[in-house]
Design a protein around this motif. Structure first.
Motif, PDB file in Angstrom:
ATOM      1  N   ASN A 128       0.813  -1.227   0.000  1.00 28.58           N
ATOM      2  CA  ASN A 128       0.000   0.000   0.000  1.00 28.58           C
ATOM      3  C   ASN A 128       0.837   1.262   0.000  1.00 28.58           C
ATOM      4  OD1 ASN A 128       0.891  -0.256   2.689  1.00 28.58           O
ATOM      5  ND2 ASN A 128      -0.826   0.923   3.479  1.00 28.58           N
TER       6      ASN A 128
ATOM      7  N   CYS B 240      -5.095  -1.462   3.817  1.00 30.92           N
ATOM      8  CA  CYS B 240      -4.909  -2.349   4.967  1.00 30.92           C
ATOM      9  C   CYS B 240      -5.503  -3.736   4.774  1.00 30.92           C
ATOM     10  CB  CYS B 240      -5.514  -1.704   6.212  1.00 30.92           C
ATOM     11  SG  CYS B 240      -4.884  -0.041   6.517  1.00 30.92           S
TER      12      CYS B 240
ATOM     13  N   THR C 156       4.864  -4.104   4.242  1.00 36.46           N
ATOM     14  CA  THR C 156       4.908  -2.652   4.422  1.00 36.46           C
ATOM     15  C   THR C 156       6.193  -2.282   5.131  1.00 36.46           C
ATOM     16  OG1 THR C 156       2.525  -2.220   4.470  1.00 36.46           O
ATOM     17  CG2 THR C 156       3.919  -0.690   5.670  1.00 36.46           C
TER      18      THR C 156
ATOM     19  N   TRP D  35       1.055   2.874  14.050  1.00 37.27           N
ATOM     20  CA  TRP D  35       1.612   2.299  12.837  1.00 37.27           C
ATOM     21  C   TRP D  35       2.688   1.264  13.137  1.00 37.27           C
ATOM     22  CZ3 TRP D  35      -1.853   2.645   9.736  1.00 37.27           C
ATOM     23  CH2 TRP D  35      -2.416   3.824   9.226  1.00 37.27           C
TER      24      TRP D  35
ATOM     25  N   HIS E 235      -0.339  -1.499  13.779  1.00 37.51           N
ATOM     26  CA  HIS E 235      -1.065  -1.751  12.533  1.00 37.51           C
ATOM     27  C   HIS E 235      -0.047  -1.851  11.405  1.00 37.51           C
ATOM     28  CE1 HIS E 235      -3.741  -1.785   9.309  1.00 37.51           C
ATOM     29  NE2 HIS E 235      -4.599  -0.824   9.660  1.00 37.51           N
TER      30      HIS E 235
ATOM     31  N   GLN F  11      -0.369  -2.420   8.392  1.00 37.53           N
ATOM     32  CA  GLN F  11      -0.872  -1.909   7.112  1.00 37.53           C
ATOM     33  C   GLN F  11      -1.066  -3.027   6.081  1.00 37.53           C
ATOM     34  OE1 GLN F  11       1.147   2.109   6.428  1.00 37.53           O
ATOM     35  NE2 GLN F  11       2.307   1.358   8.162  1.00 37.53           N
TER      36      GLN F  11
END
Length: 772
Positions: free
Chosen positions: A439, A488, A516, A551, A663, A665
Motif C-alpha cells: 500500500n 490495509c 509494508t 503504525w 497496525h 498496514q
C-alpha cells in the motif's frame, strides 16, 4: 609534448609555443581517447564526462584555436563505435560521433577535415588490453598496423571526409548484431552472411538414443550439464563451476554474439536446428535444458509446459503448507512470532535511528503542527536495510535502487519455500502464482538525490507491479503474478485471489502475503493531521481506552496448495483456507469511514463460500485498529453476522494482533493469518493487549462476543476448530477469511522444532542449513 587536450588554456599555450619556435602548423592528427566497457545502465555522469572529454573537448579546442591556420589535413581518429554502436561504449560512441560531425562541419566551412572510424588496431592499439581471442570472437579482429596506415594514406589521398576502416569477420559480427533484434544496417555489405545452427544429420541419432535411454531426471541432468559446458566454453571458463544452472545467461556475461555462439554449439551437440532467439527465450541453463528435453523427447511440437488435465473443483479447500515473516520485536520467523504472542510482548517502540529521520524535528505534541507527528512510537522492523544481494544475483546498484519491501519479500519467500521442504531452484518454470499486498512505495522519494547511483533501476526497484513481478522473475515462477493494493486489506485480498487461482487451475502453488516498510515518516504526518493516531503508538483494540491506531510494519508470506495435492504429495499442512470473500463499502458515510452492513455482507459471503454456519466458527482475529469509530462498528457487524444460532455457552472470542505489533498496514492481514494458524497449531488463543476494559460503545452482554483479555485454551471438544480473519481497507475494500485446523492425518510425524508452531520432540533432531 604532454598536454591535457581537455584543458583549452593548455592547448592554446602549446600552440603558441609551436608557432613561436618552429615552422607553421600544417597538419593535425587527433588520436586522443579513453576506452570504455561499462553497460549503458551503469554509466554515471562522471564517467560519461571523462570518456567524452578527450574526444569532444580536445577536438573542439583544436578546431577553434587553429581556425586561422592554413592546414593541409585535420584528421580525427573516430571509431566504429560511432558507426554502428558497440556494447559497453555508449559514451565513447557519442564522443566519436561528435568527431564525425566536426569533420563534416569543417568541410562545409571550407576547411580541411577527415574523420576515420577505426576498428581495433593491433600492436599496441587502444584495445590492447583485450585478448586477441576475445576480439576475434566478437568478429572484429585487430588490424595490422601497416595495413591501417596504408588505409590512412588512401583516405587522405582520396580526400575523404568520413570513412570507416575495420577488419570485420561478417559471419560472426552480423550474427551477433542481429541476434537480439533484426537490423538492415548491413544488408548491402558483401558478404553479409549469418550463422545458423546447421542442418542436423538425419542419420546421427546417437545423442537422442542416449537421451531416450535415461529416466526423466537423468535426461534433464544430461542436458543441463551439456548447456553449462557449452556456455563455459563460450565464456572461456575452464570448468562449469562459474556457470550455475539457474543464473540468467545475461548475468553470467553473455552478449548477443555469445548467445549466438551458444545456440550454434548446442545445436551441433544435439543435432537440432535452433532459432536465433533460443537463448533469450530460455535465459538460463536449467530453462534451456527443459526446452531441449521437451523438443528432443516429447517432440518439437509438444508444448513446453504441460496443460492441466482436469479443472479442480470450485469448492476445493486450500491448504497452507508454509509460512515466513518479519515483524516488529525482532520477529524473523513464525516460531518467534508465536513466542511474542504467547508471552504477551508489546513490540511497539521508539522510532528508528537508522533511516535518516529527523527525530527531534519530527515530534510535536500539538496535533495541529504541520510537518510533525504527535507520537514517537511504532512497530518497526530491525535492520530494514539488510539484504543479501549476492545471494539473489543482484548487483549493488540495483539493490540500492530496490524498495526494501522487495528485498524483504525475496528473503521471506525463499524461507517459505524451504519451510515447505521445497528447493526454490526446482520451482523454476513451475505454475506457481504470486499474490502480494502493498500500500505504498515511498522509498522512491529517498532516491531523488541519488539518481546518478540508481538510474536505470528506479522504475523496477519502486514500481508496485514489480513487488510481485520481482518474485516471479527471481524464482522463475510462471503462474499469475499480481500486486494488490487495497491498503490495509491488501494481504487478505491477495490470499483470496490466490485461493481462487488455485481452485480455477491457474496455478498449482501460490504465494500470498503482504509487506509494508515505512521508508519515510509520511504516514505519521498524514494521520497526525487527521488525529487518527494513538499518542503512545499502541493499538488498544476494542478497549475503553482506545484513542487511535499505531503504525507498524512487517512482511508475511504464506505458501498455498490445493488440499488434495498437498495430501497426495505428503506435504505438512498447517491449516486450511475453508472459504473467503471480498467486497466494498460502496457509498458509505465518507470515503474512509468503515461500513457495518458491508462488513456483515462480506462475513456472510465468506461463510457461504466455506459452506458453514456462524456457529461453526470459534474465534475472530479482528481488524481491530483501536479507533473509537472503527472498533465499535466492527464489533456490531460481527455480532450481527455471527450471532444467529450461536450457543450461549460458546462465545465468539475476539482479538487483534495489532495490539502486539501495531497496525502493519498491507502486512496486517498476513500477520493475522499467521497468528491464527499458530493458535490452531498450539491450541491456544493469545491475549489482546492494552485492554483496560471492553469499550462501552459495544453491548457485550447482548451479543455473542467475548474479548480475549487473557490467553485461553482452544480445545477441539470433538469439533473442528475454525477462526475468521477480517481486514478492511481505507478505500472501502473488505475481506474475510475462514481458517480451519489441518486434517488429523496431515502431520503424521507430529510437530517439531522445524514446525512454525510446535515444540521440539525428544531425541535427535535434524537441523537443515541453507547457504548460497
Amino acid at each position: 609534448t604532454a598536454c591535457d587536450l581537455a584543458d583549452r588554456d593548455a592547448v592554446a599555450a602549446l600552440l603558441d609555443r609551436l608557432r613561436a619556435d618552429g615552422p607553421p602548423i600544417r597538419a593535425v592528427l587527433h588520436t586522443a581517447g579513453l576506452p570504455q566497457t561499462t553497460p549503458l545502465a551503469d554509466v554515471t555522469p562522471a564517467e560519461l564526462a571523462e570518456v567524452t572529454a578527450g574526444k569532444v573537448a580536445g577536438a573542439a579546442h583544436l578546431h577553434e584555436l587553429l581556425a586561422g591556420d592554413e592546414l593541409d589535413a585535420f584528421v580525427l581518429y573516430s571509431s566504429i563505435a560511432a558507426t554502428w554502436g558497440s556494447a559497453g561504449q555508449a559514451g565513447y560512441a557519442a564522443g566519436n560521433a561528435y568527431l564525425d560531425t566536426l569533420a563534416q562541419r569543417r568541410r562545409a566551412d571550407g576547411l580541411a577535415g577527415t574523420a576515420i572510424a577505426w576498428g581495433s588496431w593491433g600492436e599496441g592499439g587502444m584495445h590492447a588490453a583485450d585478448s586477441d581471442r576475445a576480439l576475434r570472437r566478437r568478429g572484429v579482429p585487430p588490424m595490422d598496423a601497416d595495413v591501417a596506415m596504408g588505409a590512412l594514406r588512401q583516405a587522405l589521398d582520396h580526400d575523404d571526409v568520413t570513412v570507416t576502416v575495420a577488419d570485420v569477420d561478417w559471419s560472426r559480427f552480423v550474427a551477433a548484431y542481429t541476434a537480439a533484434r533484426p537490423s538492415h544496417l548491413f544488408d548491402r555489405v558483401t558478404p553479409a552472411v549469418t550463422v545458423d545452427g546447421g542442418k542436423p544429420d538425419p542419420t546421427d541419432d546417437g545423442f537422442r538414443a542416449r537421451l531416450a535411454a535415461l529416466p526423466p531426471a537423468g535426461q534433464e541432468t544430461l542436458l543441463r550439464d551439456l548447456v553449462r559446458a557449452e556456455a563455459a566454453a563460450v565464456l572461456g571458463h575452464p570448468s562449469t563451476d562459474q556457470v550455475p544452472a539457474d543464473r540468467a545467461f545475461r548475468d553470467l556475461g553473455f552478449d548477443s554474439l555469445a548467445a549466438v555462439q551458444l545456440r550454434d554449439r548446442v545445436g551441433r551437440a544435439t543435432g537440432m536446428t535452433l532459432p536465433s532467439t533460443v537463448v533469450f527465450d530460455h535465459p538460463s541453463a536449467a530453462e534451456l535444458a527443459r526446452f531441449l528435453r521437451t523438443a528432443l523427447v516429447a517432440g518439437a511440437d509438444a508444448p513446453v509446459e504441460a496443460a492441466h488435465t482436469a479443472r479442480p473443483a470450485a469448492d476445493e479447500p486450500v491448504a497452507i503448507v508454509s509460512m515466513a515473516c518479519r515483524f516488529p520485536g525482532g520477529v524473523s520467523s513464525p516460531q518467534e512470532l508465536w513466542r511474542l504472542l504467547a508471552d504477551g510482548v508489546d513490540a511497539v517502540g521508539p522510532m528508528p535511528t537508522d533511516r535518516g529521520w529527523d527525530l527531534d524535528g519530527l515530534f510535536d505534541s500539538d496535533p495541529e503542527r504541520v510537518g510533525t507527528s504527535y507520537t514517537r512510537s511504532g512497530g518497526f522492523l530491525a535492520d530494514v536495510a539488510g539484504f543479501d544481494a549476492a545471494f539473489f544475483g543482484i548487483n549493488p546498484r540495483e539493490a540500492l535502487a530496490m524498495d526494501p519491501q522487495q528485498r524483504l519479500l525475496l528473503h521471506t519467500t525463499w524461507e517459505a519455500f524451504e519451510s515447505a521442504g521445497l528447493d526454490p531452484h526446482r520451482l523454476r518454470g513451475s505454475a506457481t502464482g504470486v499474490f502480494v499486498g502493498t500500500n505504498g512505495q515511498d522509498y522512491a522519494t529517498l532516491l531523488l538525490g541519488a539518481r546518478a547511483e540508481v538510474e536505470g533501476y528506479q522504475a523496477t526497484g519502486n514500481g508496485a507491479s514489480v513487488v510481485s513481478g520481482r518474485l516471479a522473475y527471481a524464482f522463475g515462477l510462471h503462474g499469475p503474478a499480481v500486486t494488490v493494493d487495497t491498503a490495509c486489506s491488501s494481504s487478505l485480498v491477495a490470499l483470496h485471489l490466490a485461493a481462487q487461482a488455485l481452485r480455477s487451475g491457474e496455478c498449482d502453488l501460490a504465494l500470498a502475503g503482504g509487506v509494508t516498510v515505512m521508508s519515510t515518516p509520511g504516514a505519521f504526518l498524514e494521520f497526525s493531521r487527521q488525529r487518527g493516531l494513538a499518542a503512545d503508538g499502541r493499538v488498544k483494540a476494542f478497549a475503553a481506552a482506545a484513542d487511535g491506531t499505531g503504525w507498524g510494519e512487517g512482511v508475511g508470506v504464506l505458501l498455498l496448495q490445493r488440499l488434495s495435492d498437498a495430501q497426495r504429495e505428503g506435504r505438512r499442512i498447517l491449516a486450511v483456507v475453508r472459504g473467503s470473500a471480498v467486497n466494498s463499502d460502496g457509498a458509505s458515510n465518507g470515503l474512509t469511514a468503515p461500513n457495518g452492513p458491508a462488513q456483515q455482507r462480506v462475513i456472510r459471503a465468506a461463510l457461504g463460500n466455506a459452506g458453514l454456519t456462524p456457529a461453526d466458527v470459534d474465534a475472530i482475529e479482528a481488524h481491530g485498529t483501536g479507533t473509537t469509530l472503527g472498533d465499535p462498528i466492527e464489533a456490531q457487524a460481527l455480532a450481527a453476522a455471527y450471532g444467529p444460532d450461536r450457543p450461549a455457552d460458546r462465545p465468539l472470542w475476539l482479538g487483534s494482533v495489532k495490539s502486539n505489533l501495531g497496525h502493519t498496514q498491507a502486512a496486517a492481514g498476513a500477520a493475522s493469518l499467521i497468528k491464527m494458524v499458530l493458535a490452531l497449531r498450539h491450541g491456544t488463543l493469545p491475549a489482546t493487549l492494552h485492554v483496560d476494559a471492553p469499550t462501552p460503545h459495544v453491548d457485550w452482554s447482548a451479543g455473542p462476543l467475548a474479548l480475549l483479555t487473557e490467553p485461553r485454551p482452544w480445545a477441539a471438544d470433538g469439533r473442528t476448530r475454525r477462526a475468521g480473519v477480517s481486514s478492511f481497507g481505507i478505500s472501502g475494500t473488505n475481506a474475510h477469511v475462514i481458517l480451519e485446523e489441518a486434517p488429523a492425518d496431515s502431520d503424521p510425524a507430529g510437530p517439531s522444532a522445524s514446525d512454525p508452531a510446535g515444540p521440539a520432540r525428544d531425541g535427535a533432531l535434524p537441523w537443515p542449513v541453507s547457504a548460497a
